[in-house]
Motif scaffolding. Sequence first.
Motif, PDB file in Angstrom:
ATOM      1  N   LYS A 230      -1.442 -10.412   4.244  1.00 40.42           N
ATOM      2  CA  LYS A 230      -1.836 -10.499   2.837  1.00 40.42           C
ATOM      3  C   LYS A 230      -0.649 -10.778   1.912  1.00 40.42           C
ATOM      4  O   LYS A 230      -0.785 -11.465   0.909  1.00 40.42           O
ATOM      5  N   TYR A 231       0.517 -10.250   2.271  1.00 40.61           N
ATOM      6  CA  TYR A 231       1.707 -10.392   1.431  1.00 40.61           C
ATOM      7  C   TYR A 231       2.923 -10.869   2.243  1.00 40.61           C
ATOM      8  O   TYR A 231       3.923 -10.168   2.330  1.00 40.61           O
ATOM      9  N   PRO A 232       2.854 -12.066   2.835  1.00 42.82           N
ATOM     10  CA  PRO A 232       3.960 -12.505   3.699  1.00 42.82           C
ATOM     11  C   PRO A 232       5.309 -12.608   2.981  1.00 42.82           C
ATOM     12  O   PRO A 232       6.358 -12.383   3.594  1.00 42.82           O
ATOM     13  N   ASP A 233       5.284 -12.933   1.688  1.00 37.56           N
ATOM     14  CA  ASP A 233       6.541 -13.051   0.931  1.00 37.56           C
ATOM     15  C   ASP A 233       6.995 -11.722   0.337  1.00 37.56           C
ATOM     16  O   ASP A 233       8.087 -11.646  -0.246  1.00 37.56           O
ATOM     17  N   GLU A 234       6.165 -10.700   0.475  1.00 37.02           N
ATOM     18  CA  GLU A 234       6.500  -9.362  -0.045  1.00 37.02           C
ATOM     19  C   GLU A 234       6.267  -8.319   1.041  1.00 37.02           C
ATOM     20  O   GLU A 234       5.909  -7.178   0.758  1.00 37.02           O
ATOM     21  N   HIS A 235       6.469  -8.758   2.298  1.00 37.53           N
ATOM     22  CA  HIS A 235       6.245  -7.883   3.452  1.00 37.53           C
ATOM     23  C   HIS A 235       7.035  -6.586   3.302  1.00 37.53           C
ATOM     24  O   HIS A 235       8.185  -6.596   2.889  1.00 37.53           O
ATOM     25  N   CYS A 236       6.395  -5.493   3.629  1.00 36.62           N
ATOM     26  CA  CYS A 236       6.920  -4.122   3.578  1.00 36.62           C
ATOM     27  C   CYS A 236       6.921  -3.529   2.170  1.00 36.62           C
ATOM     28  O   CYS A 236       7.235  -2.356   1.999  1.00 36.62           O
ATOM     29  N   HIS A 237       6.546  -4.309   1.164  1.00 39.69           N
ATOM     30  CA  HIS A 237       6.541  -3.804  -0.210  1.00 39.69           C
ATOM     31  C   HIS A 237       5.169  -3.280  -0.636  1.00 39.69           C
ATOM     32  O   HIS A 237       5.034  -2.733  -1.729  1.00 39.69           O
ATOM     33  N   HIS A 238       4.161  -3.426   0.212  1.00 40.85           N
ATOM     34  CA  HIS A 238       2.800  -3.005  -0.151  1.00 40.85           C
ATOM     35  C   HIS A 238       2.230  -1.971   0.821  1.00 40.85           C
ATOM     36  O   HIS A 238       1.030  -1.717   0.809  1.00 40.85           O
ATOM     37  N   VAL A 239       3.080  -1.397   1.619  1.00 39.39           N
ATOM     38  CA  VAL A 239       2.629  -0.434   2.632  1.00 39.39           C
ATOM     39  C   VAL A 239       2.002   0.799   1.985  1.00 39.39           C
ATOM     40  O   VAL A 239       0.924   1.239   2.403  1.00 39.39           O
TER      41      VAL A 239
ATOM     42  N   GLY B  78      -4.736   8.267   3.439  1.00 37.98           N
ATOM     43  CA  GLY B  78      -4.285   9.635   3.701  1.00 37.98           C
ATOM     44  C   GLY B  78      -3.165   9.725   4.722  1.00 37.98           C
ATOM     45  O   GLY B  78      -2.908  10.792   5.280  1.00 37.98           O
ATOM     46  N   ILE B  79      -2.477   8.614   4.967  1.00 38.52           N
ATOM     47  CA  ILE B  79      -1.389   8.587   5.945  1.00 38.52           C
ATOM     48  C   ILE B  79      -0.152   9.255   5.342  1.00 38.52           C
ATOM     49  O   ILE B  79       0.187   9.023   4.182  1.00 38.52           O
ATOM     50  N   ASP B  80       0.529  10.056   6.171  1.00 42.77           N
ATOM     51  CA  ASP B  80       1.744  10.747   5.729  1.00 42.77           C
ATOM     52  C   ASP B  80       2.749   9.781   5.131  1.00 42.77           C
ATOM     53  O   ASP B  80       2.958   8.681   5.643  1.00 42.77           O
ATOM     54  N   ASN B  81       3.401  10.236   4.071  1.00 43.88           N
ATOM     55  CA  ASN B  81       4.446   9.456   3.424  1.00 43.88           C
ATOM     56  C   ASN B  81       5.548   9.089   4.425  1.00 43.88           C
ATOM     57  O   ASN B  81       6.056   7.967   4.410  1.00 43.88           O
ATOM     58  N   ALA B  82       5.903  10.006   5.300  1.00 44.60           N
ATOM     59  CA  ALA B  82       6.967   9.748   6.279  1.00 44.60           C
ATOM     60  C   ALA B  82       6.590   8.592   7.205  1.00 44.60           C
ATOM     61  O   ALA B  82       7.455   7.793   7.586  1.00 44.60           O
ATOM     62  N   ASP B  83       5.319   8.475   7.550  1.00 45.32           N
ATOM     63  CA  ASP B  83       4.873   7.378   8.405  1.00 45.32           C
ATOM     64  C   ASP B  83       4.931   6.046   7.652  1.00 45.32           C
ATOM     65  O   ASP B  83       5.364   5.034   8.199  1.00 45.32           O
ATOM     66  N   SER B  84       4.506   6.048   6.400  1.00 44.95           N
ATOM     67  CA  SER B  84       4.596   4.830   5.588  1.00 44.95           C
ATOM     68  C   SER B  84       6.054   4.415   5.423  1.00 44.95           C
ATOM     69  O   SER B  84       6.390   3.235   5.539  1.00 44.95           O
ATOM     70  N   GLU B  85       6.915   5.375   5.171  1.00 44.02           N
ATOM     71  CA  GLU B  85       8.344   5.089   5.005  1.00 44.02           C
ATOM     72  C   GLU B  85       8.959   4.554   6.300  1.00 44.02           C
ATOM     73  O   GLU B  85       9.829   3.681   6.265  1.00 44.02           O
ATOM     74  N   ALA B  86       8.515   5.058   7.432  1.00 42.30           N
ATOM     75  CA  ALA B  86       9.008   4.553   8.723  1.00 42.30           C
ATOM     76  C   ALA B  86       8.635   3.078   8.880  1.00 42.30           C
ATOM     77  O   ALA B  86       9.464   2.262   9.310  1.00 42.30           O
ATOM     78  N   ILE B  87       7.416   2.752   8.519  1.00 41.37           N
ATOM     79  CA  ILE B  87       6.956   1.365   8.600  1.00 41.37           C
ATOM     80  C   ILE B  87       7.763   0.491   7.637  1.00 41.37           C
ATOM     81  O   ILE B  87       8.230  -0.587   8.002  1.00 41.37           O
ATOM     82  N   ILE B  88       7.951   0.957   6.435  1.00 40.18           N
ATOM     83  CA  ILE B  88       8.712   0.213   5.431  1.00 40.18           C
ATOM     84  C   ILE B  88      10.146  -0.043   5.898  1.00 40.18           C
ATOM     85  O   ILE B  88      10.689  -1.128   5.709  1.00 40.18           O
TER      86      ILE B  88
END
Length: 185
Positions: free
Chosen positions: A59-68, A76-86
């Motif tokens: 959905k956001y190839p030019d802004e990858h990792c900025h919309h996680v 309801g996913i843990d913030n730590a998990d989102s941050e790991a992905i980012i």
Amino acid sequence: MQLTLEKAKEILPRYTTEAHLFTHAQAVSACMEAMADYFHEDRDHWAAIGYLHDVDYEKYPDEHCHHVHEILDPEGIDNADSEAIISHGYKVCGIEREPETNMEKSLITVDGLSGIIMAYALMRPEGMNGMKVKGLKKKFKDKAFAEGVDRQCIKEGVERLGLDMAVVMEACIKGMSAHAKELNL
């Protein structure tokens, strides 16, 4: 809630339609599962992080990792998990958050490495069966092979982990071999 592989497989199809992205998700997941085994961590959790790591890419190839967060927070996913992905977008996607944990360091490393392994397996008549680190290292050194993969990012990831490249390659080969059927290898 801590991310599970079951939940990751429920979320990804809502944001991804391209078959190759699902294959990549599975490959990274398999590598992360193997890295979790190496570090004696929760393999389902690490596999889930690997599976969902590109949740915003299509959905956001030019802004990858900025919309996680906007995708995963309502889930309801843990913030730590989102941050790991980012964190796997460190430098490459303009992300300033450096990978800190072994899980984050593994993710940024195996993201590209799984692509080289996949390309190598696809060119071998036997696929993943019998793949050895020695052959993979040879392909890794060949800059014309899977040239789109950022080898420097992989090298830096291995250094962050404090491991030898062969150890990480062996783990990823083992992980992807265990899931060869799902990966059509």
